[in-house]
Each structure stands twice: as structure tokens, then as C-alpha cells.
Design an enzyme around this catalytic site. Structure first.
Site, PDB file in Angstrom:
ATOM      1  N   GLY A 120      80.997  19.914  50.874  1.00  0.00           N
ATOM      2  CA  GLY A 120      79.709  20.163  50.219  1.00  0.00           C
ATOM      3  C   GLY A 120      78.547  19.487  50.929  1.00  0.00           C
ATOM      4  CB  SER A 124      80.249  25.820  57.385  1.00  0.00           C
ATOM      5  OG  SER A 124      78.973  26.328  57.405  1.00  0.00           O
ATOM      6  CB  SER A 126      82.897  27.336  51.497  1.00  0.00           C
ATOM      7  OG  SER A 126      81.609  27.552  51.964  1.00  0.00           O
ATOM      8  CG  ASP A 170      77.461  29.034  57.111  1.00  0.00           C
ATOM      9  OD1 ASP A 170      76.536  28.918  57.935  1.00  0.00           O
ATOM     10  OD2 ASP A 170      77.348  28.734  55.918  1.00  0.00           O
TER      11      ASP A 170
HETATM   12  C1  GLA Z   1      74.136  28.460  54.332  1.00  0.00           C
HETATM   13  C2  GLA Z   1      74.590  29.911  54.362  1.00  0.00           C
HETATM   14  C3  GLA Z   1      74.223  30.566  55.705  1.00  0.00           C
HETATM   15  C4  GLA Z   1      72.750  30.352  56.037  1.00  0.00           C
HETATM   16  C5  GLA Z   1      72.355  28.879  55.866  1.00  0.00           C
HETATM   17  C6  GLA Z   1      70.871  28.667  56.025  1.00  0.00           C
HETATM   18  O1  GLA Z   1      74.845  27.704  55.260  1.00  0.00           O
HETATM   19  O2  GLA Z   1      75.973  30.005  54.153  1.00  0.00           O
HETATM   20  O3  GLA Z   1      74.548  31.942  55.655  1.00  0.00           O
HETATM   21  O4  GLA Z   1      71.932  31.174  55.263  1.00  0.00           O
HETATM   22  O5  GLA Z   1      72.753  28.367  54.601  1.00  0.00           O
HETATM   23  O6  GLA Z   1      70.460  28.964  57.307  1.00  0.00           O
END
Ligand code: GLA
Length: 384
Positions: A120, A124, A126, A170
């Protein structure tokens, strides 16, 4: 790591794992909140990520275990699933659901995950578990699916199963990452190229604000909706499929059509951030790392003032970075609302930077940040 996890697997399931996999997390170097607006982004995979050790079973059961969470699940093989509660195993379950929807035959699985990404924190975690699970299913069941399609599948899980309107950045970054390279990805066409990320005397530093990302998903979906509204209003004057198809000139000539100060700020961020990515590509290709650093600062300012997704924790990190001599650029990375920032810091000043930033941040915020240097690594892979 593989051996240690093998041992844990035997403790949990009383048998040998058949396969082991790893999927990294990512940072985005520049191009924030524009992937879902059809823009260009510049993420890279990092060395931290998620591990998976796994074996097939003949019981038609998915046994989910994770060393980071106490919750476990034993879920019988069905024809489809929907999200239940907020537990971590919804991510792999969403991936399994996508494969079943596509008509692939799966067997039961005993699975054990372990992640060394702060969870969190906007790195990324997730996307990492989604792409990791999809890559494992592809390998184990001999399914013909490219890494690019795995990224798209992961996005569908996030959008339809989990319920966050996130873009493709991501999943693409963790599926397609390459050591020492940034990915320049056009989120409209999915065309991409690898850019050398050569930063000379400077290293990439990740700073975890350690702020819980409260309400991040709902705020994220709110920004997504605001961009949609701004585009609809601008379309009265310009022909554009998405906000990133609008350049600064077109925007200036039509911004009065928006007639709502908040939506106008959101759109201005998107249009200007997209231009900054193009400038960054030029700067990095020409070896102008200081220019790239300036663009990082400008990106943060825009996310702070116009897109309003930063916060006092991330702003404090950037404020300190600007005052520190051996730092040439810093910005929040990822969705924001807490999470992480990145900075370019002189290699031989890293320890000093980390120490002084920790003192400054702790005095202002009340608790310490996490500061670590990160290498740029490869994307998802099997561990042999
Ligand atoms: C998160 C989302 C991505 C992107 C970023 C901001 O990580 O999962 O798809 O939108 O925020 O750039």
C-alpha cells in the site's frame, strides 16, 4: 530466497513446491495520472517485489497463503468468482477468474506468496501480485499469452474485479520491465520503447512517506471521473479522443469551455504532464540528467497544486530535496495520497541525504520515512 520460501511451503503444505516465480514492483519516473488519459508514462521495475512458490493439487481447491498476512483461504474450483471482502487473496482470485472467463482449464493449486515491497505504499504491490499470478498460471498450464496481454488482464482484474479505474501503467511496468531501463509507454496505443536510464553520479532513491493511503481508491476514481468531465467539455471545441491528445496550445485556446475551476486545474495538469514526459525523453536521450531533475520537480508541483493528490508528507520530502545540494530532482510517484516519492541523489551523498531527510521529516511529520536506494530490475520471471 527461493530456498527459504521452499522451506515455508513444505511447512504449510507438507509437500515440495513445483514452481517459483518473482514479480517486481515499480516506480514511475515521470508521467503521473496520465495513463488513464491516453498519455505517455515512464515507469521502471524495481528490485523489490513479490515471490510465489506453487504446486498443483488434485483436490480442486485453491489454497491461498501469504507470509505477509494472517488471512488464508481455501476456495473450491468453480466456473467464476466475485470479490469477497477486502482480503489480499481477492487479487489472485480475480486473476483466476479472468483465466476461467477466457475458457482455460485450471486445476487446484497450493500457493504461497511473500512480498518485500512495502504494501500500500504506491509501489504497485497489487499489480505485482496480479501479474505474478497470471504469469504463473501461463507457465504451469502452458497457456499461450504474451506479457503484454498479461498486463492487460491484470488491468481488467483491477478495474472490474477490484473496482479501481486505474490505467495500464503498473501492470505493464512489472510485466515488461528491463534492467537499467525506463519504459516509455504510450498508454493510448501501448507502443513502447526502452530508454537507457543513465544518471551518471546520481542514484535513484525511493522514500516511503509511511503515510497510510486512506481513501486512496475513492479519490483515485474521483480524479478519473473529473478527467472524463473535463474532456467532455473540451470536446465542444477540439477534436480529441482523450485529454493527452490535446497539446498546450489547443488547451489554452479552449480552456474557457471548461467553466469549472477544479476541472480546469485537473486538465491543465494532464496536458502539461504529458508535455513533461516528452521533454524528459529528450533530456534523458541527450544525457541531460539535471534537466530531467528539473522536470521531476515541476511534475511534483503540478500534482500538488493542480491535481491535488500529494499531501504534506510527500511535499515535505520534496521540500527537503530541493534544499539539499546533492539532490537534483524529486517527486511523488504513483497515485499519491501518501505512498512514496523518488529522488535523484549524488551517489556518495546517499547516507548523508537519508540521515538529514529522516531528521527533517520526523520533526515535521512526527514519524520517520523509509529511505532506500533502488536498482532498476527486470519484469516478472520464473526462478530457476
Ligand atoms: C496508480 C494506478 C496507475 C496510475 C498511477 C498514477 O498507480 O494504478 O494506473 O494511474 O496511479 O500515475
Amino acid at each position: 530466497m527461493k530456498e527459504e520460501l521452499g522451506k515455508k511451503f513444505r511447512e504449510h503444505f507438507g509437500k515440495e513446491p513445483e514452481f517459483s516465480f518473482f514479480c517486481p514492483g515499480r516506480v514511475n519516473l515521470i508521467g503521473e495520472h496520465i495513463d488513464y488519459n491516453g498519455g505517455k508514462v515512464m515507469p521502471c521495475a524495481i528490485s523489490l517485489g513479490t515471490y510465489l512458490v506453487i504446486s498443483r493439487n488434485t483436490d480442486k481447491v485453491f489454497r491461498f497463503r501469504c507470509l505477509n498476512f494472517p488471512e488464508t483461504a481455501n476456495i473450491h474450483l468453480q466456473s467464476s468468482y466475485s470479490k469477497t471482502g477486502k482480503e489480499w487473496f481477492n487479487y489472485p482470485l480475480g486473476v483466476i477468474n479472468e483465466f476461467l472467463k477466457e475458457g482455460y482449464t485450471l486445476s487446484g493449486l497450493d500457493v504461497l506468496y511473500y512480498g518485500n515491497l512495502p504494501i500500500g505504499a504506491g509501489l504497485s504491490s497489487s499489480a505485482s501480485i496480479e501479474v505474478l499470478t497470471a504469469y504463473a498460471l501461463k507457465t504451469i498450464f502452458g497457456i499461450d499469452i504474451s506479457n503484454k496481454d498479461i498486463a492487460l488482464l491484470g488491468k481488467r482484474v483491477e478495474n472490474e474485479f477490484i473496482g479501481v479505474n486505474s490505467g495500464i501503467m503498473d501492470q505493464f511496468a512489472v510485466a515488461m520491465g528491463k534492467e537499467h531501463k525506463a519504459i516509455l509507454l504510450n498508454c493510448d496505443t501501448l507502443e513502447y520503447e526502452y530508454l537507457p536510464f543513465e544518471t551518471g553520479d546520481y542514484i535513484l532513491v525511493i522514500i516511503n512517506s509511511n503515510k497510510q493511503r486512506a481513501l486512496a481508491d475513492s479519490k483515485y476514481n474521483e480524479r478519473f471521473a473529473e478527467c472524463g468531465k473535463a474532456l467532455k467539455l473540451l470536446k465542444k471545441g477540439v477534436h480529441a479522443e482523450n485529454l493527452c491528445a490535446i497539446d498546450t496550445n489547443m488547451f489554452e485556446n479552449n480552456r474557457s469551455l471548461i467553466n469549472d475551476p477544479v476541472l480546469e486545474k485537473r486538465a491543465l495538469h494532464v496536458v502539461s504532464e504529458n508535455e513533461r514526459v516528452k521533454e524528459s525523453q529528450k533530456a534523458l536521450s541527450a544525457g541531460q540528467v539535471k534537466r530531467f531533475g528539473e522536470l521531476m520537480y515541476a511534475s511534483h508541483q503540478s500534482l500538488q497544486d493542480l491535481y491535488e493528490v500529494s499531501g504534506k508528507e510527500l511535499d515535505t520530502i520534496v521540500e527537503f530535496s530541493k534544499m539539499y545540494d546533492g539532490c537534483i530532482g524529486a517527486r511523488m510517484t504513483g497515485a499519491g495520497f501518501g505512498g512514496c516519492a523518488i529522488a535523484l541523489v549524488k551517489k556518495d551523498q546517499f547516507d548523508d541525504f537519508a540521515g538529514k531527510l529522516t531528521t527533517y521529516y520526523t520533526q515535521k511529520i512526527g514519524y520517520a520515512p523509509g529511505v532506500f536506494a533502488s536498482a532498476i530490475g527486470d519484469g516478472v520471471r520464473e526462478l530457476n
